[in-house]
Design a protein around this motif. Structure first.
Motif, PDB file in Angstrom:
ATOM      1  N   TYR A 193       0.840  -1.195   0.000  1.00 25.41           N
ATOM      2  CA  TYR A 193       0.000   0.000   0.000  1.00 25.41           C
ATOM      3  C   TYR A 193       0.877   1.247   0.000  1.00 25.41           C
ATOM      4  CZ  TYR A 193      -3.736  -3.224   1.195  1.00 25.41           C
ATOM      5  OH  TYR A 193      -4.635  -4.252   1.172  1.00 25.41           O
ATOM      6  N   VAL A 194       0.313   2.325  -0.510  1.00 26.41           N
ATOM      7  CA  VAL A 194       1.012   3.616  -0.533  1.00 26.41           C
ATOM      8  C   VAL A 194       0.327   4.558   0.454  1.00 26.41           C
ATOM      9  CG1 VAL A 194       1.832   3.339  -2.910  1.00 26.41           C
ATOM     10  CG2 VAL A 194      -0.378   4.423  -2.489  1.00 26.41           C
ATOM     11  N   GLU A 195       0.966   5.678   0.707  1.00 25.47           N
ATOM     12  CA  GLU A 195       0.457   6.645   1.688  1.00 25.47           C
ATOM     13  C   GLU A 195      -0.978   7.080   1.368  1.00 25.47           C
ATOM     14  OE1 GLU A 195       0.534   8.548   5.159  1.00 25.47           O
ATOM     15  OE2 GLU A 195       2.159   7.296   4.411  1.00 25.47           O
ATOM     16  N   GLU A 196      -1.299   7.266   0.099  1.00 21.45           N
ATOM     17  CA  GLU A 196      -2.645   7.697  -0.303  1.00 21.45           C
ATOM     18  C   GLU A 196      -3.717   6.700   0.140  1.00 21.45           C
ATOM     19  OE1 GLU A 196      -5.898   9.703  -2.056  1.00 21.45           O
ATOM     20  OE2 GLU A 196      -3.962  10.367  -1.297  1.00 21.45           O
ATOM     21  N   ASP A 197      -3.346   5.417   0.284  1.00 19.72           N
ATOM     22  CA  ASP A 197      -4.318   4.416   0.712  1.00 19.72           C
ATOM     23  C   ASP A 197      -4.829   4.676   2.133  1.00 19.72           C
ATOM     24  OD1 ASP A 197      -4.410   2.936  -1.681  1.00 19.72           O
ATOM     25  OD2 ASP A 197      -2.542   1.901  -1.139  1.00 19.72           O
ATOM     26  N   VAL A 198      -4.004   5.299   2.974  1.00 21.21           N
ATOM     27  CA  VAL A 198      -4.457   5.660   4.326  1.00 21.21           C
ATOM     28  C   VAL A 198      -5.640   6.625   4.209  1.00 21.21           C
ATOM     29  CG1 VAL A 198      -3.817   6.807   6.488  1.00 21.21           C
ATOM     30  CG2 VAL A 198      -2.178   5.276   5.347  1.00 21.21           C
ATOM     31  N   ALA A 199      -5.483   7.639   3.361  1.00 25.42           N
ATOM     32  CA  ALA A 199      -6.561   8.613   3.155  1.00 25.42           C
ATOM     33  C   ALA A 199      -7.779   7.961   2.510  1.00 25.42           C
ATOM     34  CB  ALA A 199      -6.061   9.774   2.303  1.00 25.42           C
ATOM     35  N   ILE A 200      -7.561   7.060   1.581  1.00 25.07           N
ATOM     36  CA  ILE A 200      -8.679   6.385   0.920  1.00 25.07           C
ATOM     37  C   ILE A 200      -9.476   5.561   1.929  1.00 25.07           C
ATOM     38  CG2 ILE A 200      -9.277   4.569  -0.739  1.00 25.07           C
ATOM     39  CD1 ILE A 200      -6.958   5.649  -2.489  1.00 25.07           C
ATOM     40  N   VAL A 201      -8.781   4.827   2.802  1.00 19.92           N
ATOM     41  CA  VAL A 201      -9.484   4.030   3.816  1.00 19.92           C
ATOM     42  C   VAL A 201     -10.298   4.943   4.724  1.00 19.92           C
ATOM     43  CG1 VAL A 201      -9.181   2.516   5.823  1.00 19.92           C
ATOM     44  CG2 VAL A 201      -7.894   2.084   3.721  1.00 19.92           C
ATOM     45  N   ARG A 202      -9.753   6.075   5.078  1.00 24.82           N
ATOM     46  CA  ARG A 202     -10.508   7.021   5.921  1.00 24.82           C
ATOM     47  C   ARG A 202     -11.745   7.532   5.193  1.00 24.82           C
ATOM     48  NH1 ARG A 202      -5.028   9.364   8.237  1.00 24.82           N
ATOM     49  NH2 ARG A 202      -4.835   7.935   9.993  1.00 24.82           N
ATOM     50  N   ARG A 203     -11.630   7.796   3.903  1.00 28.48           N
ATOM     51  CA  ARG A 203     -12.808   8.213   3.123  1.00 28.48           C
ATOM     52  C   ARG A 203     -13.846   7.101   3.094  1.00 28.48           C
ATOM     53  NH1 ARG A 203      -9.244   9.762  -1.524  1.00 28.48           N
ATOM     54  NH2 ARG A 203      -8.111  11.458  -0.589  1.00 28.48           N
ATOM     55  N   ILE A 204     -13.387   5.881   2.867  1.00 32.70           N
ATOM     56  CA  ILE A 204     -14.307   4.735   2.842  1.00 32.70           C
ATOM     57  C   ILE A 204     -15.058   4.646   4.162  1.00 32.70           C
ATOM     58  CG2 ILE A 204     -14.432   2.205   2.805  1.00 32.70           C
ATOM     59  CD1 ILE A 204     -11.968   2.323   0.855  1.00 32.70           C
ATOM     60  N   ARG A 205     -14.344   4.762   5.278  1.00 29.66           N
ATOM     61  CA  ARG A 205     -14.971   4.676   6.592  1.00 29.66           C
ATOM     62  C   ARG A 205     -15.984   5.805   6.796  1.00 29.66           C
ATOM     63  NH1 ARG A 205     -14.997  -0.088   8.443  1.00 29.66           N
ATOM     64  NH2 ARG A 205     -15.253   0.709  10.537  1.00 29.66           N
ATOM     65  N   SER A 206     -15.654   6.994   6.337  1.00 30.05           N
ATOM     66  CA  SER A 206     -16.586   8.126   6.457  1.00 30.05           C
ATOM     67  C   SER A 206     -17.859   7.860   5.671  1.00 30.05           C
ATOM     68  CB  SER A 206     -15.938   9.413   5.946  1.00 30.05           C
ATOM     69  OG  SER A 206     -14.892   9.801   6.782  1.00 30.05           O
ATOM     70  N   LEU A 207     -17.707   7.331   4.486  1.00 30.02           N
ATOM     71  CA  LEU A 207     -18.871   7.068   3.639  1.00 30.02           C
ATOM     72  C   LEU A 207     -19.707   5.907   4.187  1.00 30.02           C
ATOM     73  CD1 LEU A 207     -17.110   7.603   0.211  1.00 30.02           C
ATOM     74  CD2 LEU A 207     -18.837   9.094   1.265  1.00 30.02           C
ATOM     75  N   LEU A 208     -19.055   4.899   4.743  1.00 36.99           N
ATOM     76  CA  LEU A 208     -19.797   3.816   5.388  1.00 36.99           C
ATOM     77  C   LEU A 208     -20.576   4.350   6.585  1.00 36.99           C
ATOM     78  CD1 LEU A 208     -17.141   0.960   5.257  1.00 36.99           C
ATOM     79  CD2 LEU A 208     -19.365   0.959   4.090  1.00 36.99           C
ATOM     80  N   ALA A 209     -19.938   5.228   7.360  1.00 37.18           N
ATOM     81  CA  ALA A 209     -20.610   5.830   8.518  1.00 37.18           C
ATOM     82  C   ALA A 209     -21.790   6.695   8.088  1.00 37.18           C
ATOM     83  CB  ALA A 209     -19.619   6.659   9.332  1.00 37.18           C
ATOM     84  N   ALA A 210     -21.725   7.229   6.875  1.00 40.21           N
ATOM     85  CA  ALA A 210     -22.818   8.040   6.344  1.00 40.21           C
ATOM     86  C   ALA A 210     -23.962   7.172   5.820  1.00 40.21           C
ATOM     87  CB  ALA A 210     -22.314   8.962   5.235  1.00 40.21           C
ATOM     88  N   GLY A 211     -23.776   5.856   5.861  1.00 39.60           N
ATOM     89  CA  GLY A 211     -24.851   4.955   5.458  1.00 39.60           C
ATOM     90  C   GLY A 211     -24.771   4.442   4.038  1.00 39.60           C
ATOM     91  N   LEU A 212     -23.665   4.702   3.345  1.00 42.86           N
ATOM     92  CA  LEU A 212     -23.544   4.233   1.965  1.00 42.86           C
ATOM     93  C   LEU A 212     -23.031   2.795   1.939  1.00 42.86           C
ATOM     94  CD1 LEU A 212     -21.945   7.337   0.219  1.00 42.86           C
ATOM     95  CD2 LEU A 212     -24.354   6.780   0.511  1.00 42.86           C
ATOM     96  N   SER A 213     -23.466   2.048   0.955  1.00 46.01           N
ATOM     97  CA  SER A 213     -22.992   0.676   0.779  1.00 46.01           C
ATOM     98  C   SER A 213     -21.646   0.701   0.058  1.00 46.01           C
ATOM     99  CB  SER A 213     -23.998  -0.122  -0.059  1.00 46.01           C
ATOM    100  OG  SER A 213     -24.022   0.389  -1.385  1.00 46.01           O
ATOM    101  N   THR A 214     -20.911  -0.398   0.143  1.00 49.22           N
ATOM    102  CA  THR A 214     -19.622  -0.438  -0.548  1.00 49.22           C
ATOM    103  C   THR A 214     -19.796  -0.334  -2.062  1.00 49.22           C
ATOM    104  OG1 THR A 214     -19.638  -2.860  -0.451  1.00 49.22           O
ATOM    105  CG2 THR A 214     -18.367  -1.695   1.241  1.00 49.22           C
ATOM    106  N   SER A 215     -20.889  -0.855  -2.599  1.00 49.64           N
ATOM    107  CA  SER A 215     -21.093  -0.732  -4.048  1.00 49.64           C
ATOM    108  C   SER A 215     -21.327   0.723  -4.447  1.00 49.64           C
ATOM    109  CB  SER A 215     -22.241  -1.621  -4.531  1.00 49.64           C
ATOM    110  OG  SER A 215     -23.446  -1.257  -3.907  1.00 49.64           O
ATOM    111  N   THR A 216     -22.036   1.472  -3.620  1.00 51.53           N
ATOM    112  CA  THR A 216     -22.227   2.894  -3.893  1.00 51.53           C
ATOM    113  C   THR A 216     -20.912   3.644  -3.712  1.00 51.53           C
ATOM    114  OG1 THR A 216     -24.532   2.785  -3.173  1.00 51.53           O
ATOM    115  CG2 THR A 216     -23.508   4.968  -3.211  1.00 51.53           C
TER     116      THR A 216
END
Length: 129
Positions: free
Chosen positions: A38-61
């Motif tokens: 993984y690269v440094e940008e993946d840390v930020a991507i995982v945080r975005r994913i977690r934020s969007l999951l917390a907002a109620g979005l599905s992984t497909s969305t």
């Protein structure tokens, strides 16, 4: 960085990081040994994913909207003009789910309120209340 370090830096379990990869949300390089890199940008991507999951979005969305979001540090900002329509639709879906849950809770509260006093007393005693 390897998957264990990404897990430590993001607080996300290794099995979830693998799941995100399966869903097309993460795209690590592979070492000749087969280990994910993984690269440094993946840390930020995982945080975005977690934020969007917390907002109620599905992984497909999230797979669809993630490329069209920029992280400003305190919020995610849409960068694609057609993304807002999808986000409005997701917000409406969540609002409907909240309404449905509130209606279910109101109905359950009505059933609970109709219970005779002795039944209520026994139930509260059993619950330790």
């Amino acid at each position: 960085m390897r998957i264990g370090e990404l897990s430590r830096r993001t607080g996300v379990a290794v099995h979830l990081l693998r799941y995100y990869e399966e869903q097309g949300l993460l795209h690590p390089q592979r070492r000749p040994s087969g280990y994910r890199e993984y690269v440094e940008e993946d840390v930020a991507i995982v945080r975005r994913i977690r934020s969007l999951l917390a907002a109620g979005l599905s992984t497909s969305t999230i797979t669809t909207v993630l490329p069209c979001l920029r992280d400003t540090g305190d919020r995610l900002v849409p960068t694609c003009s057609d993304l807002l329509a999808d986000l409005y639709q997701e917000r409406d879906r969540i609002a409907q789910a909240i309404t449905d849950l509130q209606n279910s809770m109101d109905a359950l509260n009505g059933v609970i309120a109709a219970a005779p006093a002795d039944v209520t007393r026994r139930a509260l005693t059993a619950l330790g209340a």
